[in-house]
Motif scaffolding. Sequence first.
Motif, PDB file in Angstrom:
ATOM      1  N   PRO A  87       0.824  -1.221   0.000  1.00  0.00           N
ATOM      2  CA  PRO A  87       0.000   0.000   0.000  1.00  0.00           C
ATOM      3  C   PRO A  87       0.859   1.272   0.000  1.00  0.00           C
ATOM      4  O   PRO A  87       1.124   1.865   1.035  1.00  0.00           O
ATOM      5  CB  PRO A  87      -0.822  -0.125   1.280  1.00  0.00           C
ATOM      6  N   SER A  88       1.293   1.656  -1.191  1.00  0.00           N
ATOM      7  CA  SER A  88       2.102   2.864  -1.313  1.00  0.00           C
ATOM      8  C   SER A  88       1.651   3.662  -2.527  1.00  0.00           C
ATOM      9  O   SER A  88       0.915   3.170  -3.380  1.00  0.00           O
ATOM     10  CB  SER A  88       3.584   2.505  -1.452  1.00  0.00           C
ATOM     11  N   ALA A  89       2.122   4.892  -2.590  1.00  0.00           N
ATOM     12  CA  ALA A  89       1.777   5.754  -3.722  1.00  0.00           C
ATOM     13  C   ALA A  89       2.355   5.197  -5.019  1.00  0.00           C
ATOM     14  O   ALA A  89       1.708   5.248  -6.076  1.00  0.00           O
ATOM     15  CB  ALA A  89       2.285   7.173  -3.481  1.00  0.00           C
ATOM     16  N   LEU A  90       3.562   4.633  -4.957  1.00  0.00           N
ATOM     17  CA  LEU A  90       4.183   4.060  -6.145  1.00  0.00           C
ATOM     18  C   LEU A  90       3.383   2.867  -6.659  1.00  0.00           C
ATOM     19  O   LEU A  90       3.161   2.731  -7.869  1.00  0.00           O
ATOM     20  CB  LEU A  90       5.626   3.642  -5.851  1.00  0.00           C
ATOM     21  N   ALA A  91       2.928   2.019  -5.761  1.00  0.00           N
ATOM     22  CA  ALA A  91       2.108   0.872  -6.158  1.00  0.00           C
ATOM     23  C   ALA A  91       0.808   1.348  -6.801  1.00  0.00           C
ATOM     24  O   ALA A  91       0.348   0.781  -7.797  1.00  0.00           O
ATOM     25  CB  ALA A  91       1.812  -0.016  -4.951  1.00  0.00           C
ATOM     26  N   PHE A  92       0.221   2.404  -6.265  1.00  0.00           N
ATOM     27  CA  PHE A  92      -1.005   2.969  -6.821  1.00  0.00           C
ATOM     28  C   PHE A  92      -0.756   3.497  -8.234  1.00  0.00           C
ATOM     29  O   PHE A  92      -1.542   3.229  -9.154  1.00  0.00           O
ATOM     30  CB  PHE A  92      -1.537   4.083  -5.910  1.00  0.00           C
ATOM     31  N   LEU A  93       0.341   4.204  -8.421  1.00  0.00           N
ATOM     32  CA  LEU A  93       0.663   4.743  -9.738  1.00  0.00           C
ATOM     33  C   LEU A  93       0.953   3.637 -10.753  1.00  0.00           C
ATOM     34  O   LEU A  93       0.521   3.717 -11.911  1.00  0.00           O
ATOM     35  CB  LEU A  93       1.848   5.705  -9.648  1.00  0.00           C
ATOM     36  N   ILE A  94       1.656   2.613 -10.317  1.00  0.00           N
ATOM     37  CA  ILE A  94       1.929   1.477 -11.208  1.00  0.00           C
ATOM     38  C   ILE A  94       0.621   0.776 -11.569  1.00  0.00           C
ATOM     39  O   ILE A  94       0.399   0.414 -12.733  1.00  0.00           O
ATOM     40  CB  ILE A  94       2.933   0.499 -10.554  1.00  0.00           C
ATOM     41  N   GLY A  95      -0.246   0.604 -10.593  1.00  0.00           N
ATOM     42  CA  GLY A  95      -1.546  -0.019 -10.842  1.00  0.00           C
ATOM     43  C   GLY A  95      -2.394   0.803 -11.798  1.00  0.00           C
ATOM     44  O   GLY A  95      -3.041   0.250 -12.694  1.00  0.00           O
TER      45      GLY A  95
END
Length: 123
Positions: A87-95
Amino acid sequence: MAKEKRKSYCIICGNEKNGIEVKEDSVIRIIRFLKKNLFKSEKNNRLVVCKECYENYKKYRRKYVRRQAIYVALGVLFLIMLLIINPSALAFLIGLGMLLLLYLFSILNYVPEINLPKKQKQS
């Protein structure tokens, strides 16, 4: 100055025919923009589905809508799984990037909607 008559081409068979006009949506507008400004080859033809190709059109359109829904659903699932795992901003952006990529893949099978009178749309 008289309005120039545009040629009508069926999007399924490619022949010059009259038929049910295709809705001018954002994908078609982008294609027309690119052909006009980038490739200098826009002909501004009227896009239709002829009577002979209507059954094939319905099949292709259903297939496109189904695939688009599947691609978007897979993208959303990928986004959720990424956020559960990390649960991170980078994971959100990649998703989100993966969701966008999958949506763009659905455009490869693009079949535009046609302008049908409202009572015919339910068939």
